[in-house]
Design an enzyme around this catalytic site. Structure first.
Site, PDB file in Angstrom:
ATOM      1  N   CYS A 383       0.835  -1.195   0.000  1.00  0.00           N
ATOM      2  CA  CYS A 383       0.000   0.000   0.000  1.00  0.00           C
ATOM      3  C   CYS A 383       0.876   1.253   0.000  1.00  0.00           C
ATOM      4  CB  CYS A 383      -0.976  -0.056   1.174  1.00  0.00           C
ATOM      5  SG  CYS A 383      -2.442   0.948   0.874  1.00  0.00           S
ATOM      6  N   HIS A 517      -3.678  -5.034   0.695  1.00  0.00           N
ATOM      7  CA  HIS A 517      -3.066  -5.579   1.911  1.00  0.00           C
ATOM      8  C   HIS A 517      -3.146  -7.111   1.922  1.00  0.00           C
ATOM      9  CE1 HIS A 517      -2.342  -1.834   4.122  1.00  0.00           C
ATOM     10  NE2 HIS A 517      -3.409  -1.386   3.473  1.00  0.00           N
ATOM     11  N   GLU A 519      -1.514  -9.151   3.562  1.00  0.00           N
ATOM     12  CA  GLU A 519      -1.329  -9.737   4.896  1.00  0.00           C
ATOM     13  C   GLU A 519      -2.659 -10.069   5.562  1.00  0.00           C
ATOM     14  OE1 GLU A 519      -0.903  -6.583   4.063  1.00  0.00           O
ATOM     15  OE2 GLU A 519      -1.209  -5.177   5.722  1.00  0.00           O
TER      16      GLU A 519
HETATM   17  N1  GLN Z   1      -1.877   6.774   2.929  1.00  0.00           N
HETATM   18  C1  GLN Z   1      -2.018   6.021   1.728  1.00  0.00           C
HETATM   19  C2  GLN Z   1      -3.391   6.189   1.102  1.00  0.00           C
HETATM   20  O1  GLN Z   1      -4.301   6.613   1.750  1.00  0.00           O
HETATM   21  C3  GLN Z   1      -1.726   4.557   1.963  1.00  0.00           C
HETATM   22  C4  GLN Z   1      -2.683   3.908   2.888  1.00  0.00           C
HETATM   23  C5  GLN Z   1      -2.210   2.564   3.375  1.00  0.00           C
HETATM   24  O2  GLN Z   1      -1.030   2.254   3.312  1.00  0.00           O
HETATM   25  N2  GLN Z   1      -3.106   1.753   3.872  1.00  0.00           N
HETATM   26  O3  GLN Z   1      -3.564   5.887  -0.044  1.00  0.00           O
END
Ligand code: GLN
Length: 545
Positions: A383, A517, A519
């Site tokens: 992410c 994600h 994970e």
């Molecule tokens: N801050 C980034 C976004 O909002 C990544 C978010 C995250 O890593 N879950 O896109």
């Protein structure tokens, strides 16, 4: 519906591992052939954990249907493999906001709206909702018995148990027997008090799960049984274990699942097959070797803020018969300090930059991505970690020197930017720049097509995946040509081709960034392929140095 309900409460202190205990019981019932569902009822006032600080409350776990939930749901999924849903986590905040909305609509027909029966009814409704053919629904009540906030929940489960009868409900209470070193004894008094507290709200627990760091002598077990009005065999010793994946086996050996089944008058003669759990425990205890992964993030003060991540890395280790040592690094230490970055990263076998929010620490994460790219160390960007790797490549190799994310302010080179519209199935979803913090993210499972011939295509062994998201910003597809020039391959895209979901490098042993994600979907019995592959790459790297 004939689902049986098991209500799990906690007493004495918090952090007793109620979540793991509930998960382990779920796994044991499953191993005996029953269908289970696990739920968490949280007494705090936040509507959901989405806006809670990860360093205070731990990670926000996201379900396929896009709910931002308590991290215990992650344990439930990891132990049982049952995908959680929005309907598996509720908070006082959500209960109250529903009750108040109903009141405003006039649904209560002018009645005085009260905790009993209106709030308790809403809690019961939640507990009973969205169940079909489950044999057991395990409801964990957050917090510790005696907290003011828990009262409506305890009252609701008391009523529910009365309505269902003992043959369809059971109270399990998790307590602590502290070991007093000077006396050389385990103390039962806090447990007695905690059960008394439960009795004062009309709940008589039938099974006590007693956490202790030493074996519980028989005399103490009988004493607890006597004072707490339970059968001695229902005082289950829950001793500390060396790995959480040993909890199902250990609780089974102490008769936990057997007593649960006896309570419901269900057969116990047929023993569950726990060999899969035993294999995992053996692998955790005696791996063939060890690799070190640097996790370069921001919330490194509370490790629960990266719970699923740490677990998924361990699963990757289990799949490769390796112990995965994690080196948590606060990315800020690299900022303006090249030598420190080199010093901290030069002996690791893989670098992972996890999810995150906000500008603080980002230059350090970008530095970590650069180090991994240049030194050919396996890099896994999750992410935010993908976004940082993209910014790094754009700046260093793509001819976009001021590349940044619009999360950090307006920019003419927002390689990562806010998307205000996207497709979910056939539906167009929109979000606004200044919306509620809790409601503007791309949340939950989204499909992604994998590029033929790419590394991720080989890793997943399929060309179409669904993974869970929780973010606001996206890599801007309009920079595709500059980013490709910088060596990034767009190996995963949303089906409409608009949202980059995965980037990878083919001039590097293992460099993958994912917008989702992974994970959240990894389990000890089914490690996520990306984590298995990343750890394998780290093992290969460790053989080079
Ligand atoms: N801050 C980034 C976004 O909002 C990544 C978010 C995250 O890593 N879950 O896109």
């Amino acid at each position: 519906m004939t689902t049986r309900f098991i209500f799990i409460t906690g007493g004495v202190v918090s952090s007793l591992g109620k979540g793991i205990a509930s998960s382990a019981l779920g796994a044991l019932l499953q191993a005996r052939g029953y269908k289970v569902r696990l739920r968490k009822l949280d007494p705090y006032l936040n509507v959901d954990p989405g806006t809670m600080s990860p360093t205070q409350h731990g990670e926000v776990f996201v379900t396929d249907d896009g709910a931002e939930t308590d991290l215990d749901l992650g344990h439930y999924e990891r132990f049982t493999g049952v995908a959680s849903r929005q309907s598996d986590n509720v908070t006082t905040g959500r209960i109250y906001s529903n009750v108040i909305a109903k009141e405003r609509r006039g649904d209560y027909l002018g009645a005085t709206v009260q905790v009993i029966p209106h709030v308790t009814d809403a809690i019961k409704e939640f507990a009973l909702s969205d169940l079909t053919d489950e044999d057991f629904c395990l409801c964990e009540i957050g917090g510790t018995v005696g907290d003011i906030e828990s009262l409506p929940f305890l009252e609701a489960i008391r009523q529910l148990s009365n309505e269902l009868g003992g043959e369809r409900s059971l109270f399990v209470h998790v307590t602590l027997l502290p070991y007093i070193r000077t006396a050389g004894e385990l103390k039962t008094k806090p447990t007695q008090h905690s059960v008394k507290e439960l009795l004062s709200v009309g709940i008589q627990p039938k099974i006590l799960l007693c956490r202790a760091e030493q074996p519980i002598p028989d005399g103490e077990r009988r004493k607890i049984a006597l004072f707490c009005n339970v059968k001695p065999e229902c005082v289950i010793p829950a001793l500390d274990v060396d790995t959480i994946y040993n909890v199902p086996v250990s609780y089974h050996e102490q008769g936990f699942d057997e007593q649960v089944l006896r309570h419901f008058d269900l057969p116990t003669a047929h023993k569950p097959d726990l060999s899969r759990w035993k294999t995992i425990v053996e692998r955790v205890r005696a791996p063939e070797g060890e690799v070190t992964i640097a996790v370069v993030g921001k919330y490194t003060t509370l490790l629960d803020s990266y719970k699923s991540l740490a677990e998924a890395l361990a699963h990757g280790g289990i799949a490769n018969n390796m112990r995965v040592k994690l080196k948590w690094i606060d990315s800020q230490v690299f900022e303006g300090n090249e030598a420190e970055a080199t010093r901290q990263l030069e002996d690791v076998n893989g670098i992972l930059v996890p999810g995150g929010f906000g500008e603080r620490g980002t230059e350090g994460k970008i530095r970590a991505a650069q180090f991994a790219r240049e030194k050919r160390v396996p890099y896994f960007g999750i992410c935010f970690g993908m976004q940082m790797a993209v910014i790094e490549a754009a700046r260093s190799l793509g001819g976009v020197p001021r590349a940044t994310s619009s999360e950090f302010g307006a920019s003419d080179q927002a390689v990562v930017g806010l998307m205000t519209e996207w497709l979910k199935g056939n539906r167009r979803e929109t979000r606004v720049t200044n919306g509620d913090l809790g409601g503007t993210m791309r949340l939950g499972a989204y499909p992604c097509d994998l590029l033929k011939g790419s590394k991720v295509r080989a890793i997943y062994g399929t060309d179409h995946i669904d993974e869970r998201h929780r973010h606001r910003y996206e890599v801007n597809i309009n920079y595709r040509s500059q980013l490709e020039k910088a060596g990034l391959v767009f190996s995963g895209l949303s089906p409409d081709g608009q949202l980059p979901e995965i980037v990878e490098r083919n001039d590097h042993p293992w460099f993958i960034g994912v917008q989702f994600h992974p994970e959240l979907k990894s389990k000890p019995l089914a490690p996520h392929p990306l984590f298995t592959s990343f750890i394998k790459a780290a093992v290969e790297q460790s053989r080079l140095v």
